[in-house]
Design an enzyme around this catalytic site. Structure first.
Site, PDB file in Angstrom:
ATOM      1  N   ARG A  16       6.667 -31.987   8.836  1.00 24.25           N
ATOM      2  CA  ARG A  16       7.248 -31.227   9.936  1.00 24.25           C
ATOM      3  C   ARG A  16       7.372 -29.735   9.619  1.00 24.25           C
ATOM      4  O   ARG A  16       7.589 -28.930  10.527  1.00 24.25           O
ATOM      5  CB  ARG A  16       8.620 -31.796  10.299  1.00 24.25           C
ATOM      6  CG  ARG A  16       8.536 -33.051  11.168  1.00 24.25           C
ATOM      7  CD  ARG A  16       9.898 -33.384  11.730  1.00 24.25           C
ATOM      8  NE  ARG A  16      10.762 -34.006  10.743  1.00 24.25           N
ATOM      9  CZ  ARG A  16      12.086 -34.094  10.858  1.00 24.25           C
ATOM     10  NH1 ARG A  16      12.701 -33.562  11.904  1.00 24.25           N
ATOM     11  NH2 ARG A  16      12.801 -34.694   9.923  1.00 24.25           N
ATOM     12  N   GLN A  77       4.713 -39.757  -8.127  1.00 16.29           N
ATOM     13  CA  GLN A  77       4.696 -40.920  -7.231  1.00 16.29           C
ATOM     14  C   GLN A  77       3.373 -40.863  -6.462  1.00 16.29           C
ATOM     15  O   GLN A  77       3.257 -40.188  -5.452  1.00 16.29           O
ATOM     16  CB  GLN A  77       5.890 -40.882  -6.269  1.00 16.29           C
ATOM     17  CG  GLN A  77       5.993 -42.112  -5.384  1.00 16.29           C
ATOM     18  CD  GLN A  77       7.105 -42.000  -4.356  1.00 16.29           C
ATOM     19  OE1 GLN A  77       7.573 -40.903  -4.042  1.00 16.29           O
ATOM     20  NE2 GLN A  77       7.515 -43.138  -3.801  1.00 16.29           N
ATOM     21  N   TYR A 373      -1.745   6.807  -8.262  1.00 15.51           N
ATOM     22  CA  TYR A 373      -2.907   5.907  -8.211  1.00 15.51           C
ATOM     23  C   TYR A 373      -4.163   6.718  -7.934  1.00 15.51           C
ATOM     24  O   TYR A 373      -4.230   7.475  -6.954  1.00 15.51           O
ATOM     25  CB  TYR A 373      -2.675   4.866  -7.112  1.00 15.51           C
ATOM     26  CG  TYR A 373      -3.752   3.804  -7.003  1.00 15.51           C
ATOM     27  CD1 TYR A 373      -4.186   3.095  -8.111  1.00 15.51           C
ATOM     28  CD2 TYR A 373      -4.317   3.502  -5.769  1.00 15.51           C
ATOM     29  CE1 TYR A 373      -5.158   2.114  -7.997  1.00 15.51           C
ATOM     30  CE2 TYR A 373      -5.286   2.523  -5.643  1.00 15.51           C
ATOM     31  CZ  TYR A 373      -5.711   1.829  -6.765  1.00 15.51           C
ATOM     32  OH  TYR A 373      -6.676   0.856  -6.642  1.00 15.51           O
ATOM     33  N   ALA A 409       8.351  25.001  -4.068  1.00 17.09           N
ATOM     34  CA  ALA A 409       8.063  24.149  -2.913  1.00 17.09           C
ATOM     35  C   ALA A 409       6.600  24.241  -2.513  1.00 17.09           C
ATOM     36  O   ALA A 409       5.970  25.293  -2.609  1.00 17.09           O
ATOM     37  CB  ALA A 409       8.946  24.553  -1.737  1.00 17.09           C
ATOM     38  N   ARG A 426       0.272  27.764  -4.903  1.00 15.21           N
ATOM     39  CA  ARG A 426       0.372  28.055  -3.482  1.00 15.21           C
ATOM     40  C   ARG A 426      -0.670  29.099  -3.129  1.00 15.21           C
ATOM     41  O   ARG A 426      -0.828  30.102  -3.828  1.00 15.21           O
ATOM     42  CB  ARG A 426       1.784  28.581  -3.191  1.00 15.21           C
ATOM     43  CG  ARG A 426       2.186  28.602  -1.741  1.00 15.21           C
ATOM     44  CD  ARG A 426       3.613  29.112  -1.613  1.00 15.21           C
ATOM     45  NE  ARG A 426       4.581  28.228  -2.229  1.00 15.21           N
ATOM     46  CZ  ARG A 426       5.785  28.617  -2.622  1.00 15.21           C
ATOM     47  NH1 ARG A 426       6.160  29.869  -2.494  1.00 15.21           N
ATOM     48  NH2 ARG A 426       6.616  27.739  -3.160  1.00 15.21           N
TER      49      ARG A 426
END
Length: 452
Positions: A16, A77, A373, A409, A426
């Site tokens: 089920r 079994q 990665y 930044a 930058r």
């Protein structure tokens, strides 16, 4: 020390469930059902003077189940001829002394205290067979316990073999038994498949014991502990009850859940004291949280450790291997995977830290990512103590930013930055006075020409 051989019946296919996975391998709170039973029995052995030997009866071609119960014994079994037949298959693994505790593997809510009560009741009653009974809200689908005029247990009748008037009996068979080890083989030898299912019913041992003049007793146990999973709907019901238990335990142990019903735990979640957990927080497997941690709403943690005093979220994701140091901050929409953050380090906004070591007291600016990665291999990023990483920085691993260094930044860092250095990558700013207005005018002119 008394010997208890616990036999777990787990060979059922669970048709089920509509799954290729063995039924008892389906999870409750991120742990296979069978593991709930195994670990509960191990806890009984640790907490009492019982020596617990565990034997699980499985079906053929169930390697995942065999691995899940290891290092405990298994028997196969091969022919599914009923619960009595399943226990017969386990006889060669059973010592001839002590008692045999028979359980089912699809009832993951069974608690250690209930098992201890069953074993104690068997011992004090000096019975040959002890039956765990319960009263379900709706007595459908369960065998009924039949009493004699003197109130003693006489037999158990499976539902398909019940007479119409017997279906009104409220006391049902839990499927849990405690039997004297020296007696069980003799009772099993008398089983026959003379019933509606043509199976060897384990429940028939009660009638055979009574016929032999042996004592049969029962212990009524909480219906909740007996709930078995035979369908996805039943799995959801059991999951809900398990989650309620984990929530109650967390609060009893000193955690605050701001909206308990929206917090979801794994079976192995560990929370320290004075932890505050916000709404809609989800704990996956293998999460440990120290004292005085705040986890804000809508955060997801899995395979992570969070040290004392840290602040997580809202909307944070800690993936496997995340180790957040004492007093560190992981803010909104920050994802951490296989990375360590030292004490007091902060990554408060819109950041991905994968395969990284962030030093104590460092500040990771909004929009920073570790580019870990290269399409083939993963590489590690190291940021030293007290470093400052400016917003929208890409750290291309393998790369190291030294202690106290400052990265401007918008930089893309592909080479190591020495300690206390300033690194800025930058492009030069190019400005053309009035060019924006001229650009808009030319575009408007082109649009007007098209309309003409």
């Amino acid at each position: 020390m008394s010997l208890v051989t616990a036999v777990i019946l787990a060979a059922g296919l669970g048709t089920r469930m509509k799954s290729s996975m063995p039924k008892v391998m389906h999870p409750i709170a991120h742990r296979p059902m069978i593991r709930h039973i195994i670990e509960m029995l191990e806890a009984v052995g640790e907490q009492t003077d019982h020596a617990i030997k565990i034997v699980t009866v499985i079906g053929p071609d169930m390697p995942s189940l065999e691995a899940a119960v290891a290092p405990h014994a298994t028997v196969i079994q091969h022919e599914r001829r009923g619960t009595g037949h399943a226990v017969q298959m386990a006889l060669p693994k059973m010592p001839a002394e002590g008692v045999v505790l028979i359980l089912v593997g699809d009832a993951p809510l069974l608690r250690a205290e209930t098992v201890q009560a069953l074993l104690e009741a068997h011992h004090t009653s000096k019975s040959a067979v002890l039956v765990g009974s319960f009263r379900p809200p709706l007595a459908t689908g369960f065998g009924r316990i039949i009493h004699g005029a003197d109130g003693t247990v006489r037999r158990i009748i499976e539902e398909k073999d019940l007479a119409p008037e017997q279906k009104a009996i409220p006391l049902c068979n839990s499927g849990f038994f405690v039997v004297a080890a020296e007696t069980l083989p003799k009772l099993l030898a008398h089983l026959t498949p003379s019933n509606a299912q043509g199976e060897f019913y384990l429940t028939d041992i009660v009638e055979h014991a009574v016929s032999a003049g042996l004592s049969v007793r029962e212990l009524e146990i909480p219906a909740e502990d007996v709930l078995a999973v035979n369908s996805r709907a039943e799995q959801a019901i059991v999951e809900r009850i398990a989650q309620d238990r984990y929530r109650a335990a967390a609060m009893a142990n000193g955690a605050t859940l701001l909206d308990p019903q929206t917090v979801y735990f794994a079976a192995d979640t560990k929370l320290g004291r004075d932890v505050i957990v916000g709404q809609n927080v989800v704990f996956g497997p293998a999460v440990t949280v120290g004292d005085n941690v705040t986890i804000h709403a809508f955060s997801h943690l899995e395979g992570a450790s969070v040290a004392a005093g840290a602040i997580i979220g809202p909307y944070a994701r800690l993936r496997p291997g995340a180790a957040i140091g004492e007093g560190a901050h992981i803010g909104n929409f920050v994802e951490v995977k296989n990375s360590t953050l030292g004490a007091g380090a902060k990554a408060n906004h819109l950041t991905y830290l994968g395969d990284a070591d962030i030093g104590a007291g460092s500040n990771i600016g909004a929009g920073t990512i570790t580019c870990n990665y290269d399409g083939i291999n993963k590489h590690r990023t190291i940021v030293g103590a007290g470093a400052f990483i400016g917003s929208n920085t890409a750290l291309v691993a393998p790369v190291t930013v030294g202690d106290g260094a400052l990265v401007g930044a918008g930089s893309t860092i592909t080479k190591d930055v020495p300690a206390d250095a300033i690194a800025v990558v930058r492009g030069p700013l190019t400005q053309k006075e009035g060019a924006a207005a001229r650009f808009r005018d030319s575009r408007r002119a082109m649009k007007a020409k098209k309309k003409d």
